[in-house]
Enzyme design. Structure first.
Site, PDB file in Angstrom:
ATOM      1  N   TRP A 101       0.830  -1.207   0.000  1.00  0.00           N
ATOM      2  CA  TRP A 101       0.000   0.000   0.000  1.00  0.00           C
ATOM      3  C   TRP A 101       0.856   1.246   0.000  1.00  0.00           C
ATOM      4  O   TRP A 101       0.556   2.213  -0.692  1.00  0.00           O
ATOM      5  CB  TRP A 101      -0.966  -0.015   1.185  1.00  0.00           C
ATOM      6  CG  TRP A 101      -1.908  -1.182   1.145  1.00  0.00           C
ATOM      7  CD1 TRP A 101      -1.998  -2.197   2.063  1.00  0.00           C
ATOM      8  CD2 TRP A 101      -2.878  -1.477   0.124  1.00  0.00           C
ATOM      9  NE1 TRP A 101      -2.965  -3.093   1.673  1.00  0.00           N
ATOM     10  CE2 TRP A 101      -3.515  -2.687   0.503  1.00  0.00           C
ATOM     11  CE3 TRP A 101      -3.266  -0.850  -1.059  1.00  0.00           C
ATOM     12  CZ2 TRP A 101      -4.528  -3.278  -0.263  1.00  0.00           C
ATOM     13  CZ3 TRP A 101      -4.273  -1.442  -1.824  1.00  0.00           C
ATOM     14  CH2 TRP A 101      -4.879  -2.627  -1.428  1.00  0.00           C
ATOM     15  N   ASP A 168      -1.652   6.778   6.269  1.00  0.00           N
ATOM     16  CA  ASP A 168      -2.671   5.797   5.872  1.00  0.00           C
ATOM     17  C   ASP A 168      -2.911   4.885   7.077  1.00  0.00           C
ATOM     18  O   ASP A 168      -2.078   4.053   7.408  1.00  0.00           O
ATOM     19  CB  ASP A 168      -2.157   5.000   4.661  1.00  0.00           C
ATOM     20  CG  ASP A 168      -3.134   3.905   4.215  1.00  0.00           C
ATOM     21  OD1 ASP A 168      -4.175   3.722   4.884  1.00  0.00           O
ATOM     22  OD2 ASP A 168      -2.841   3.248   3.199  1.00  0.00           O
ATOM     23  N   LYS A 192     -11.758  -2.132   7.105  1.00  0.00           N
ATOM     24  CA  LYS A 192     -10.899  -2.966   7.934  1.00  0.00           C
ATOM     25  C   LYS A 192     -11.341  -2.875   9.392  1.00  0.00           C
ATOM     26  O   LYS A 192     -11.722  -3.855   9.981  1.00  0.00           O
ATOM     27  CB  LYS A 192      -9.429  -2.535   7.804  1.00  0.00           C
ATOM     28  CG  LYS A 192      -8.921  -2.343   6.372  1.00  0.00           C
ATOM     29  CD  LYS A 192      -8.775  -3.623   5.610  1.00  0.00           C
ATOM     30  CE  LYS A 192      -8.425  -3.500   4.135  1.00  0.00           C
ATOM     31  NZ  LYS A 192      -7.516  -2.482   3.685  1.00  0.00           N
TER      32      LYS A 192
HETATM   33  C1  LIG Z   1      -6.919  -2.076   2.313  1.00  0.00           C
HETATM   34  C2  LIG Z   1      -5.910  -1.002   2.360  1.00  0.00           C
HETATM   35  C3  LIG Z   1      -5.836   0.006   1.369  1.00  0.00           C
HETATM   36  C4  LIG Z   1      -6.745   0.015   0.156  1.00  0.00           C
HETATM   37  O1  LIG Z   1      -7.997   0.411   0.533  1.00  0.00           O
HETATM   38  P1  LIG Z   1      -9.172   0.604  -0.548  1.00  0.00           P
HETATM   39  O2  LIG Z   1     -10.248   1.128   0.355  1.00  0.00           O
HETATM   40  O3  LIG Z   1      -9.455  -0.750  -1.103  1.00  0.00           O
HETATM   41  O4  LIG Z   1      -8.730   1.570  -1.561  1.00  0.00           O
HETATM   42  C5  LIG Z   1      -4.900   0.987   1.515  1.00  0.00           C
HETATM   43  N1  LIG Z   1      -4.053   1.019   2.565  1.00  0.00           N
HETATM   44  C6  LIG Z   1      -4.082   0.079   3.524  1.00  0.00           C
HETATM   45  C7  LIG Z   1      -3.129   0.151   4.672  1.00  0.00           C
HETATM   46  C8  LIG Z   1      -5.015  -0.963   3.455  1.00  0.00           C
HETATM   47  O5  LIG Z   1      -5.040  -1.905   4.405  1.00  0.00           O
END
Ligand SMILES: *Cc1c(COP(=O)(O)O)cnc(C)c1O
Length: 356
Positions: A101, A168, A192
């Protein structure tokens, strides 16, 4: 049989949240209407959005100069929306590459300014969080990925810098207290640890906005979403509702400190078993282990499928590791109770008895 859901995302939600969310589809707050068929500008949904924003402020203990947004497009949209709003072409932003990511965020940001990657753990397949990098003072921000969902590593410290941190937090938002004043912007896809797929939380320190010169399309301009209370266009109504219910549940269950305590106990139980059990091997450096996504391998590759089968028989599902790590990944987000982790540990012990 009740299933123990170890999915990495979309992931486990509290049973009471699922119940309330289901009820909202049938009859939203006794209105005789489904939440799926009411106007987002009506009083009933406006109250949901207001409460969702208030709960974020409360749970994160946000200082007054931060704004909260609920947007669409997932965390993946924030990979480009953040740099687009925060840096001009001549500006520098710094990134740390800690996994899939993070590297996607780096790739996207390159279209909007000068991107310096200060450190990367790619050479050892992202099994640790790099340390000892210096953040240049000319950087407009430093981008981090607080929890690396795929590789199972997590920051348990923050770089000592005056540069605003953009983070993030998709897979560990609301899992532990964080001092938000150290961050300029945080974002998290809801699916998540804070709800269902379809909505992304963005928190930003106001004074970082309005400095770039490029034209920002309306839907990609944070300022417009803030001015309109995340209602510039139709928000993902049902996903916001579920996120609000999940935050209510977090608050009712003791907030960030309680979540952290329980998350630490769950992770400890599982990592202790991985370290003690001769059939399994942890994949990450111990001090960087994630409290959310626990990654481990079978000591013998031929044990992999039989172990997954044993898990399934015990109701423990979605434990297969991501293809870039292999082995197993147990995602133990806020809503996973201690008993769920205990059930997995019991399978691991039984498996060792059988195979040893
Ligand atoms: C799942 C995830 C993403 C991607 O998220 P989307 O909502 O599918 O765009 C980005 N960063 C992290 C740390 C993730 O776990």
């Amino acid at each position: 049989m009740k299933k123990h859901n170890f999915s990495a995302g979309p992931a486990i939600l509290p049973a009471s949240v699922i119940q309330e969310a289901a009820q909202g589809i049938l009859d939203f707050n006794g209105s005789g209407l489904s939440i799926l068929e009411v106007s987002h500008r009506g009083a009933a949904f406006m109250a949901v959005m207001d409460e969702a924003i208030e709960l974020v402020k409360e749970l994160l203990d946000l200082p007054a100069d931060y704004e909260v947004m609920f947007l669409s497009g997932g965390a993946s949209t924030q990979f480009f929306m953040a740099p687009m709003n925060l840096i001009d072409e001549s500006d520098t932003a710094c990134y740390v590459d800690t996994g899939t990511w993070a590297s996607k965020a780096i790739k996207e940001a390159k279209a909007f300014g000068k991107i310096e990657v200060l450190a990367s753990s790619k050479a050892d397949n992202y099994t640790h969080i790099p340390q000892g990098f210096d953040v240049p003072s000319y950087a407009k921000y430093l981008h981090l990925t607080s929890n690396n969902t795929i590789y199972g590593t997590q920051y348990h410290w923050w770089p000592d810098t005056q540069v605003p941190i953009v983070c993030d937090m998709s897979s560990d938002i609301f899992s532990r207290p964080v001092d938000i004043s150290r961050f300029g912007l945080i974002y998290a896809g809801a699916q998540k640890n804070m709800g269902a797929a379809g909505v992304t939380l963005v928190v930003v320190k106001k004074d970082l906005l309005g400095t770039v010169h490029r034209h920002l399309p309306a839907m990609l301009d944070y300022r417009l979403h803030i001015e309109n209370g995340s209602m510039y266009n139709t928000p993902p109504v049902y996903a916001v509702y579920i996120a609000m219910l999940t935050m209510r549940w977090i608050k009712a269950n003791g907030g960030m400190r309680q979540m952290e305590q329980l998350n630490q106990r769950k992770a400890q139980l599982l990592y202790d078993e991985i370290d003690a059990n001769p059939c399994f091997i942890g994949t990450t450096r111990k001090e960087d282990r994630s409290l959310m996504n626990v990654t481990f391998l079978a000591a013998k590759p031929e044990w992999e499928q039989p172990f997954l089968d044993a898990c399934k028989a015990a109701g423990c599902v979605d434990l297969k590791g991501h293809r870039s790590v292999g082995g197993f990944r147990a995602s133990i987000y806020n809503a996973m109770p201690l008993e769920g982790v205990q059930a997995l540990v019991d399978v691991m012990r039984e498996f060792a008895k059988r195979e040893q």
